[in-house]
Every structure is written in C-alpha cells, then in structure tokens.
Write a protein that holds these residues in place. Structure first.
Motif, short mmCIF file in Angstrom:
data_model
loop_
_atom_site.label_atom_id
_atom_site.label_comp_id
_atom_site.label_asym_id
_atom_site.label_seq_id
_atom_site.Cartn_x
_atom_site.Cartn_y
_atom_site.Cartn_z
N LEU A 207 -18.86 -9.26 12.62
CA LEU A 207 -19.24 -8.11 13.43
C LEU A 207 -19.74 -6.99 12.52
CD1 LEU A 207 -16.24 -7.64 15.92
CD2 LEU A 207 -18.51 -8.54 16.45
N PRO A 208 -20.85 -6.35 12.89
CA PRO A 208 -21.29 -5.21 12.08
C PRO A 208 -20.31 -4.05 12.21
CG PRO A 208 -22.59 -5.38 14.08
CD PRO A 208 -21.69 -6.58 14.05
N LEU A 209 -20.11 -3.35 11.11
CA LEU A 209 -19.16 -2.24 11.12
C LEU A 209 -19.75 -1.13 10.25
CD1 LEU A 209 -16.36 -1.96 12.48
CD2 LEU A 209 -15.35 -2.55 10.28
N ASP A 210 -20.06 -0.05 10.89
CA ASP A 210 -20.68 1.08 10.19
C ASP A 210 -19.62 2.17 10.12
OD1 ASP A 210 -22.45 2.75 9.04
OD2 ASP A 210 -23.89 2.76 10.70
N LEU A 211 -19.04 2.35 8.92
CA LEU A 211 -17.90 3.25 8.80
C LEU A 211 -18.33 4.64 8.35
CD1 LEU A 211 -16.54 0.35 6.96
CD2 LEU A 211 -14.86 1.40 8.48
N PRO A 212 -17.76 5.68 8.95
CA PRO A 212 -18.03 7.02 8.42
C PRO A 212 -17.34 7.15 7.06
CG PRO A 212 -16.42 7.11 10.21
CD PRO A 212 -16.86 5.69 10.11
N PRO A 213 -18.07 7.59 6.03
CA PRO A 213 -17.42 7.73 4.71
C PRO A 213 -16.28 8.74 4.78
CG PRO A 213 -19.82 7.97 4.56
CD PRO A 213 -19.47 8.00 6.01
N PRO A 214 -15.26 8.54 3.99
CA PRO A 214 -14.12 9.46 4.03
C PRO A 214 -14.49 10.84 3.51
CG PRO A 214 -13.81 7.81 2.31
CD PRO A 214 -15.03 7.41 3.06
N THR A 215 -13.84 11.84 4.06
CA THR A 215 -14.00 13.22 3.60
C THR A 215 -12.59 13.81 3.49
OG1 THR A 215 -14.05 14.10 5.83
CG2 THR A 215 -16.17 13.43 4.89
N LEU A 216 -12.51 15.04 2.98
CA LEU A 216 -11.20 15.68 2.90
C LEU A 216 -10.59 15.87 4.29
CD1 LEU A 216 -11.72 18.30 0.04
CD2 LEU A 216 -10.12 16.37 0.04
N ASP A 217 -11.46 15.96 5.30
CA ASP A 217 -10.94 16.12 6.66
C ASP A 217 -10.69 14.79 7.36
OD1 ASP A 217 -11.01 18.89 6.53
OD2 ASP A 217 -13.17 18.91 6.97
N ASP A 218 -11.25 13.74 6.80
CA ASP A 218 -11.06 12.42 7.42
C ASP A 218 -10.69 11.48 6.28
OD1 ASP A 218 -11.15 10.04 8.79
OD2 ASP A 218 -13.34 9.94 8.88
N CYS A 219 -9.43 11.62 5.86
CA CYS A 219 -9.02 11.00 4.60
C CYS A 219 -8.11 9.80 4.81
CB CYS A 219 -8.36 12.03 3.69
SG CYS A 219 -6.95 12.83 4.48
N LEU A 220 -8.36 9.07 5.90
CA LEU A 220 -7.61 7.83 6.12
C LEU A 220 -7.83 6.88 4.95
CD1 LEU A 220 -8.20 6.79 9.83
CD2 LEU A 220 -6.12 7.69 8.79
N SER A 221 -6.86 6.02 4.72
CA SER A 221 -7.01 4.97 3.72
C SER A 221 -8.09 4.00 4.17
CB SER A 221 -5.69 4.22 3.55
OG SER A 221 -5.42 3.43 4.69
N ASP A 222 -8.59 3.21 3.22
CA ASP A 222 -9.61 2.21 3.57
C ASP A 222 -9.11 1.29 4.67
OD1 ASP A 222 -11.11 3.33 1.57
OD2 ASP A 222 -10.92 1.64 0.17
N ALA A 223 -7.85 0.85 4.55
CA ALA A 223 -7.31 -0.08 5.54
C ALA A 223 -7.23 0.57 6.92
CB ALA A 223 -5.91 -0.55 5.11
N ALA A 224 -6.78 1.81 6.96
CA ALA A 224 -6.64 2.49 8.24
C ALA A 224 -8.02 2.80 8.84
CB ALA A 224 -5.84 3.78 8.06
N ARG A 225 -8.99 3.08 7.95
CA ARG A 225 -10.35 3.36 8.42
C ARG A 225 -10.95 2.09 9.05
NH1 ARG A 225 -13.25 7.66 7.11
NH2 ARG A 225 -11.45 8.10 5.79
N LEU A 226 -10.77 0.98 8.38
CA LEU A 226 -11.26 -0.29 8.94
C LEU A 226 -10.62 -0.55 10.30
CD1 LEU A 226 -11.14 -2.44 5.67
CD2 LEU A 226 -13.20 -2.09 7.07
#
Lengths: 646, 646
Positions: free
Chosen positions: A141-160
C-alpha cells in the motif's frame, strides 16, 4: 572415490559458474547453480533424462559406469573431481516447463470471465471475485507520511501506525523489530514516501517491510503444488492477480522413494527428515530463482506463498515428522498447519513472506484435495459432484455444499510421466496429443511444437485410446504384433511413437507392454476408487451431475478418450470438466483471497474420509478395472460400442 | 602485536576453560566464559577493578604497560597470546551482586503485604495483585491429553488446541511451526502428559513450547533494567512470582562512551550499532548464565523477559538505530517497541521467549521512567506526587492520576559509582553506610559484612552528609585539611575512608576533591531538575504530598542525609519514600502482569515532557544547587539549622 573441494563448474549455455562441494554430483551442482535439469527418477540413474556433455575436464561417473568420464554423462551419477565445463543439451533442460502448468486457464478466468459459460467456471470466477473482497495474503500500500516536526514528534513506529490508520483504515498493525531496524533509513532516504508491505494475520495485519516510494509497491506471491512426483510453482502479481509465469520439476525427494510411504520411512531415519525437507525446499528455491530471473523481480519482492500438497508432502516441506501418519491410528502432526514466515521454512524469498499451507483433512487427505475442491467449487453448489484427482495418489471426492466424502488410493505416477519409459511431464517437447490416422500411422502434436522428447499424461491417454480404437491393442492391453505402429522391441512388442531421427533426444520414443501395464494399473486404481466410493454412498454414476477431473496431464485432456480407456466413468460428456492442476489453482485462490483458506478449513471440517484399503470390495473393483475400458461392459456401453470389440 | 588463535584460558577458582579468540582481551574472554569481572570504566584501563593474576603463561599487557606480563594484570588491557591460567581475586568478582539489587523489597511485598502500611506500598501491593488477574507474560499449564485412537484421530496440533480449550478455556492459541516439529516426539515420550508453555500475545496466546510432564511446568522470567551505566537482571519464578536471584554489572557499552549522546554517536559509525547491541546483549547473556547456574535452571526454561531502559538503551538493545533521537526534531524509532522473541534479539534463553520492552514517552523519557511510575503507583492516586530517579540521567516526574509531567537532565554516574575514585555499585564489599563517630573517626558497614572494596551510592550520600555534619567539609565541598579523617593526597586533601590494610583490595579507599566535585555536580543536576520542574508547574515543594526516590544507591538510602546534602528537597521526612531500582521493579511488574504494560502505555500517553535544556533558568537552578545543601538556605531551613554553619 576422489574428491575435490571447491572445483569450479561452468554451465553452458549461459556461463553460470558454481564452486562445487566435494563429491557433489553434477545434478546437485546444476540445481545449486540454479540450472535445474530434467529427470523423473530423482537422480538414481534410471530415467536417463539428465544427460550433459562434459566439454572440459573430467568427472567420476561412479555408479553406473565407473572410472573417469568425459563427453556425455548422466549428471546424477557424475561426481565432480576438478574444474570442469558442462554443456546442457536442450533435451535435458526444464525451462520449457514455464509455459504449461495450468496457468492459462486461470488467466483466462482473470481476463475474460464473461466469455466462459460453463457452470463450474462461473463458480471459479466467483471465487476469484472473493479476492477483491478480502484480498491477497500480502499486499503493498502506498504511504505518504508527513515528516516529523517539533510539533508532530511521534516516533517512526507510531507515525507509521497513525498513517496506516488514517490513510488505509488499518488498526493495530503488528511491526516486527527487524522492520523497525531498517525503517529510519528507508523512511528518510525515500523522503517519507514509501510503500507498506502488509501481510494478513489471524487478527489483523503485520507490516512485513517498507519499500521506498514513490510509485506503486511491488508485491508478488507464489502458489505451489507439492506433488509426490511433481512440484509446480506459479509466480503471481499480488496487485493484479495475474500469473506471470510458472515452473515445474520432478520432486527431488523421489530419490528417497517413489511414494508417500517410502518417504515417511526415510524421514524416520537419522537425518532423513532434514534431507527430505531440504530437497523440496531447495528445489522450490531453484524454481523460484528461475522465475524471478525470467520476470526480472527480486526474491525479496515475493511476500506471500500458498502451498498445497498431500499431508505428507506438507509435513516434509514444513519439517514436521510424518511418522505417525502411517502408524495406527494414523495421526498427522497438523492438518491445518500454522502460517509462518519464509525464513522459518528456508524459502529464499522475503524472509518475512507469509507462508500458508492449504489445510487438509487427515493423514491421507491433504491440502491438495481441499485445494481441488475450492478450485472447482463443488463445496458451494447443490449439484451432486465428483472430483477425481489423478496423481501419484488418486483421490476421489463426492459431495456438494451439504456433504463431502473422500477416498484415496495409490495409483502411481504413470500419468505424470513416471514408470513409463517415454513418459514425461507436460513440458516443452512433450507429445500431448496423439491420433492414429486412417492410413494406420501415428500423428502427434508436441508442447511448443518442437521435436518430441517424451509423452505427457494427455498424450498417454490419447495413445492408449487410439491404439484401442484402431484395434492395435486389445482390452487387456496386449499389443497386436502385426499392427502398423507396433514392432518387436527388447522387451516384447512396442509402439514406435516417434523415431530417433525425429526426436529431440535422438532416441526412439516408444511405449512397451510394461508401460501399458503401469498405465492400466494406474487407471484401474483411479477408477476403482471413484466407483467404490460412489457404491458405498449408494450413488450411481448417472446420479452424479458433474465430474471434475484434476491432474498433471497437461494443458488439456481429451475427456472422450479418458472414458474410452476407462480412466473416467462413462457419463454424458458435458458433465465432465477437466480443471487441470486443481491443487495449484486452489493454492492460488488461497494466495489471492484469505477467505479461501477459511473456506478450505470448512471443507476439511465437512469432509469425511472413507478408508478403502480396508474395504474388501476394493480389490474386486480394481481387478474388474484392469481392462480397457472395464470388465463390466455395462458400465461403459457407449465406449464399448464405439470400440466394436468382439 | 602477537596474536594466537585458539588459546586455552583456564579461570580459577572454578576451573572454567575457554578457547579464546585471537587477540581477545582477558576481560572479554572472562565474559565469554561466563565469569564476569568487576569494572566501571567499560574496559578502558581506568578503574583498575578487573585485576587478575596470570598464574601460568604470559599475556600481552599492551596498552597500559606494554610487553609481556605475568602476575597481576588488568584483564581489560591484557591480550591473550597463548595458553594461560588466570586467578580471579575475590575483589575482582561480581557474584556478590546477586544479593543486592532491590529484590528484597519486592519479595517483602510478595510475601507479607499485610505488614507494610505506608500508602505507596499498599499501592504496590495492589499492582502485585494485578498479576493474579491477568497473569505473567508467559506461563506453564499442565495438559493431560487423551491419546489418539481410531475414533479420536485428530492431529497433534488439533488435539493440543482442543485440550487447551477444554482444560483451560484458551481458544485460538497460535502454534509456531518449530513447536510442531518437536511436538510428536515430546507428546508420545511423555505419555501425553505435558506442560504447555504459553505466552500472552496482543490477541490471545501462543504455545511457545511443550515440556514433558507429569508434574508442574517450569517457567521463569527475567526483569532487566538496562541503565546507561549499570545493567541489573532479576530472575523470577513466573509460577509463584518469587524473585530467585539478581545479578548486575556495569553496562559494557561504557567503553564506547559514558553517556547516552556518545553512545548514539558511536552507533552511527560503521558497525557501531552492532557493537553496542552485542555488548549489552552479550553482557545480559553472561549475567543470565550466572543466575541460571546458581539456581540450577536451564536457559530454555526462561520464557519471558521484560526490559526497562531509557529510550536509547532500549534502541541499542533491540538494534534500532538511535541517531534521530539527538537530531532535531528528536525522533526515536519507537517509544513502545513491539514484543518479540528472544531469538530476534539474540538473548540466550528460550528462543521463543517473549521479550517485552517497557514503553517510554519520547527520545528522552524512556521505559525506565514509566517503569518507575508504575512501580511507585503515582499514576493511580489523587496525591500530588514527585518521582526523582537518580541515574546517569536524572529524571523527575510530577503528577498524579490526572496528569504527569517529566523532565530529564544529565547527572552523570557518580551515585552509581562512576567518576568517583572509590565508587562502586551496591555489591559485596561496598561501603553502604558511614558514620563519623563522636571521637571524630569514621565507622562504616559493608554489603555482606566483608572487608570493603569501595563505596556505593548510599555510602557516598552518608559520607558527604557526615563530613558536612562533622564540619570536615564546608558547604562548597572543600575538605578541612586539619580534620581527623582528612590527609594530604596526591591530588590535594582527601578523606581516608578505609586504610589499605583493612580493605579487600589492599588499597586505601579514599574520597578526594575531584570525587566530591563530581558528586556535587550530580546532586546539583538532580535537584535542579526537580526544583525547576516544580517551578514551571507553579507547584511549591510543600504542595507535593509524596516524593518517590529511585536509583541504584543500594539496598537503602538514608533520606535525612540525602536532604542534608541537598540531593533531595527538604520536605517532611514521612513524605519521602525510597523505592530502590524502580526501573527493574516496574519491569518485573510488567513481567508478572501483562496489564502493567498497558498501564505503562497509558502513563506514556498521559505524560508530557518539559525540555529543561532550552530553559534558561536551568543553569541558574543548577549553579544555586552547587552548594551543600543549597545556596538558598530558605529551601533547606532545617538542614542548615542542623549543620550549624556560620
């Protein structure tokens, strides 16, 4: 025996080089190099199909001939003692296999279902449609992730996890630690535009890999039929459902025994199970390598595998000890083995590829039969149906959506090319269609329209029927010595099917009395099983509304001729449908629709097994069937009438 | 450098023999042989704790002294060049560790909760009770299977599934193919009387092994605290919840850098991550081996592992690249890493043992802190609570069941024995309690009541407080040169804590100005973090109803003296509770009750992180705290009064 360590072996054409192990046979070396050779005897020097030419250097041709050899040798009997170059003649290759393993019918279904009007095909199409409902075992499945920022600082696993839910509605996706180890680099190098490769699990999904995007992710699968004699591998694009190619070979376990029982015995010897396991897994790895190269895909892009085989074959593939299958009370380790990762079984595809085995019923009714049943769809209709699978073990299923009863009997591999001197699988050069012309001569057609190198199942059925029809062979299988195509051979009268100067191998293609005897026994066993099962159920053949015939005969089977020789019961022709390799078709359905596996489990639950080996009537049925078409003419009135015997 | 391959190294006492690798240090060889040596510098030749005596043969003592050496050498600097025998003096062993790692309090809780009346302990007991509700991560259940018959001919797998449901109400238990491979033999050899070893999974259970019965199955677990400086392993009987033993050692990653940042940098170098991963995993394996031997259990009987550590330590343990933790925007790979099998991380316990990491909050607040929080139970009460974890990284949490706020600051390992010349962990021979008598001399008590070999955290707190109280040290940490216990040392005035002739090592145990400086910095950082966090939340210390103190000080901590030196804020004594190693306690709760992991995830969700490194006021708080007890006497009125300074 002289032994060399690390000899360089060059295979031509192609120029593949392998550093061979000490004392390795040329056949094993060829497999290890990904250049599988032909053969039906499992490397015992019997079938003489693996001939190669040693063009530089020498080998120890130890078993059959002894001493050093150059020139033409049997690869299975030639041990490597130093650097050599080997030429593989066309007749010894098995690449031709890739075109003829039943995939054509499947793709026909996939591409143009509206053109197919017979009932069972409509059902198959319905099954295909299932895959759009619950999808393949694994997918990208395609997955286009918003890059992390200081305001959206979830871990890679949580972002996925968040984006899999937001973008695809997938919750609680399991992520193995190995995927996380590679994730940070992949995500950042791909600029957060990736493809998530997911496998379906019992309770949800598992993220088995992350591929860099952008663009659609690649996810391929394998449908594998592990027969006692033949292994067939289909390569499937999981995104489209299209079969890209197929490859097949003789199950290399044959060297440890022809039938299921002898394999079980070998598995009980020290190291035996591991030998059998690595033989089949190694062979599948070679076939997969061939397919991957041919279709320019990476092994790692193969992320799902569905396997169908009889219970013993499935045990050996998974490394489960099969000993108890043949000891009273005949207990397999598992009939519906757990899904596992490719790395757990040694398949060289994506290490976390999902490997699912089609569930079976008992030690003697395996996932190949449930695969047949779901492929033909007899478990979904009210029609009283019969399925006959002609394999090394001949199985019959009678039933419909309300009940299913099954029996099995040992038929031998004659219709798959085993035990018949010129027999072969339905590969390039196989005589697949035979006619005796009005002039009394023999005409044939080969797979790929190349010079012949043997006769496949459909050709053997044709040949027997034509010999009968022309009166060159009597009902007991005796050849008429004065028939135009019959000559006196080393073992008595034999049919000259193709003369040496017209064949690929430069040898005559013949059929002798021993061959006919083996075919007669095989057809008698298959028929007897089907007939006795019907009798035990109080069903007459005329009650049966549809008969599905499965088996590795080739791309097609002339039903008329199969009835004529008494392999199939005589019912109106339109009631019989040849479904080809139902086992690989069912496995492929399981690969493309997870629900099929559930359906197969349901089939397994519903199906009861009738043990014919303890039924005194079986031998009687079998002996009666040892005539063409049958001792009891009343069962084959039209066939007998057309044969104009006596 | 001379290098030998395959040298035999014999370690005495005990007679363990190892075939060492080429150029391996004696320290590494000792670890590989399962004979861990003492040390706090990670094998850099600095702490001189790993002294051994080469009794036969020679070594290359390459770095510190050069040339061949016999007799006493530092194991970390001695490379093996041939067969040798090595004597390990008692002072260099770490077995004494087994008794002092916080387990006593836990077992007290488990055995006699009714005797404990303080509030937080009652809450801990409530947490312990949870394990009876949802049980440990893995456990063994007796399973008495009816042997198969012709009438009950289910496969082994289906029989196991049926009886797990019938006898224990467990449905849909997953069974890995590896378990099935061994199942037929185990079941039959055990006469169908077995123990099923099960692990809890997200959606149910997995059968990770079958043990022959009859009799109760053995299932053991590990609770592990991976600190930046110290690693602590507790061995727990999962059936009873009893802690059988504990072992601890300096985190061998120390050789690649003292603090989290330098480890992250090293992980970014080629092969660095793998070096760090194998250092910690290998070290845990040695500690586990020591525990398993001491308690006569097989490694395979250890079927569950719960790990708590800061986010970087957890990353390194799992092999997750930590680089992004220190780059803006500070993104870890995972804060709640997936549960995996021991074989996936390289732990030498049961290969399918469940390995669960305590979930953390962010790159700077890890599973060690959530473990602390669940261990003290501050997330379940209405009381406004503060948790202070004194470790290499000092963390403070303020909150209750409604909110949790956390901060972290680098304190250094002084209270764990690092950076203090005579500092050591709370192991056998550690001075854990110090008093200056009325006569002006120094009295101490050691762990195990053996001759001293160093001073652990609680001893250092005592020593500083006593020096202050007696007026031998001023508020700035300057020793009074004329004080009875102070002498002129090589680096200026120093306290002679124990003279060489009374110590285990035969060397003086001292505390000099540099040691005091390191301790002062550590206590200042810890206090400053706690004070500033409270200030930012608008909370005064007197508002805080309970303070939990965690850290590797030893078996106990004299709270009064910790306040006197200004490590802890001055609040009424009864409000402060020392919980010991909260990280390992929380991990153990997670091991024994799966719900604790869910609770820890909830804690992680609830907790917010206050970044103090960007807070200009931090430096000011820190500098103010660089006095004993503090520059601002108003914060420590009673302490200052009791010190009678100025």
């Amino acid at each position: 025996m002289a032994v060399a360590v690390g000899s360089r072996v060059t295979f031509e054409p192609g120029g593949r080089v392998l550093v061979a192990e000490a004392g390795q046979t040329l056949l094993d070396a060829a497999y290890a190099a990904g250049v599988p050779l032909d053969g039906v005897c499992g490397g015992r020097g019997i079938c003489e199909r693996c001939k190669v030419v040693v063009s530089h250097g020498t080998v120890d041709a130890i078993e059959a001939r002894g001493g050093r050899a150059t020139g033409e040798v049997l690869a299975c009997l030639a041990r490597i003692v130093g650097d050599i170059s080997v030429e593989i003649p066309e007749a010894s290759r098995i690449e031709g296999e890739q075109i003829l393993t039943g995939m054509e019918r499947w793709d026909q279904l996939m591409s143009a279902p509206e053109e197919i009007d017979v009932v069972h095909l409509a059902r198959e199409v319905a099954s295909v449609a299932e895959r759009f409902a619950d999808g393949p075992l694994a997918f990208a499945l395609p997955l286009d992730l918003p890059p992390p920022t200081l305001d959206d600082c979830l871990s890679d696993a949580a972002r996925l996890a968040r984006e899999l839910q937001r973008q695809h509605g997938l919750r609680d996706v399991g992520v193995p630690v190995e995927v996380l180890r590679a994730a940070p680099a992949t995500l950042r190098e791909a600029g957060w535009e990736v493809n998530a490769v997911l496998a379906r699990t019992t309770h949800g999904h598992q993220l088995i890999d992350i591929q860099p995007g952008p663009g659609p992710g690649m996810a391929f699968g394998l449908a594998i039929d592990i027969g006692t004699t033949t292994v067939v591998v289909h390569l499937v694009d999981l995104g489209t459902g299209v079969t890209l190619g197929a490859a097949a070979a003789v199950n290399r376990q044959v060297r440890f025994g022809d039938d299921v029982i002898s394999r079980i015995i070998h598995a009980g010897e020290p190291g035996g199970l591991e030998q059998l396991r690595t033989a089949i897994v190694g062979e599948i790895n070679v076939l997969v390598g061939t397919l991957a190269r041919a279709h320019d895909i990476a092994r790692d892009e193969i992320v799902a595998v569905a396997v169908a085989g009889n219970t013993t074959m499935t045990h050996l593939f998974l490394g489960l000890p099969p000993a108890e299958i043949r000891r009273q009370p005949y207990i397999p380790v598992a009939t519906a083995p757990p899904t596992c990762h490719a790395s757990q079984v040694g398949l060289r595809v994506h290490p976390r590829a999902t490997v699912a085995s089609m569930p079976g019923v008992s030690g003697w009714v395996g996932g190949d039969i449930t695969a047949d049943v779901v492929a033909c769809g007899m478990d979904r209709t009210a029609e009283l149906s019969m399925l006959i699978d002609v394999g090394t073990n001949g199985e019959t299923v009678i039933g419909n959506r309300d009940f299913l009863v099954c029996c099995a009997c040992s038929a031998g591999p004659a219709f798959e090319g085993g035990g018949v001197s010129s027999g072969m699988r339905a590969a390039g050069g196989a005589i697949q269609h035979v006619e005796i012309t009005d002039a009394g001569s023999l005409a044939y057609e080969t797979v790929g329209s190349v010079p012949p190198r043997g006769i496949c199942g459909s050709g053997l059925v044709d040949l027997l029927a034509e010999l009968l029809r022309a009166g060159y062979m009597d009902r007991a299988g005796q050849l008429r010595a004065d028939a135009p195509v019959v000559r006196e051979g080393p073992n008595g009268p034999e049919v000259l099917v193709a003369a040496a100067d017209t064949t690929m191998t430069g040898r005559d293609i013949t059929l002798d009395s021993a061959d006919i005897e083996n075919l007669l026994r095989a057809k008698a066993a298959v028929y007897a099983g089907a007939a006795l099962l019907a009798r035990r159920l109080g069903v007459s053949m005329s009650d049966i509304e549809r008969i599905y015939v499965a088996g590795g005969f080739g791309a097609y089977l002339d039903i008329r001729k199969a009835i004529l020789i008494g392999l199939l019961p005589e019912v109106p022709l339109e009631r019989i449908t040849f479904i080809g390799n139902g086992s690989v078709a069912g496995a492929k359905m399981g690969l493309l629709a997870k629900s099929v596996r559930r359906r197969a489990i349901e089939v397994g639950r519903k199906m009861t097994y009738q043990e014919l080996s303890v039924d005194g009537a079986f031998h009687e049925e079998y002996v009666s069937a040892m005539f063409f078409p049958h001792t009891d003419r009343g069962r084959f009135p039209l066939a007998c009438a057309s044969l104009k015997f006596d």
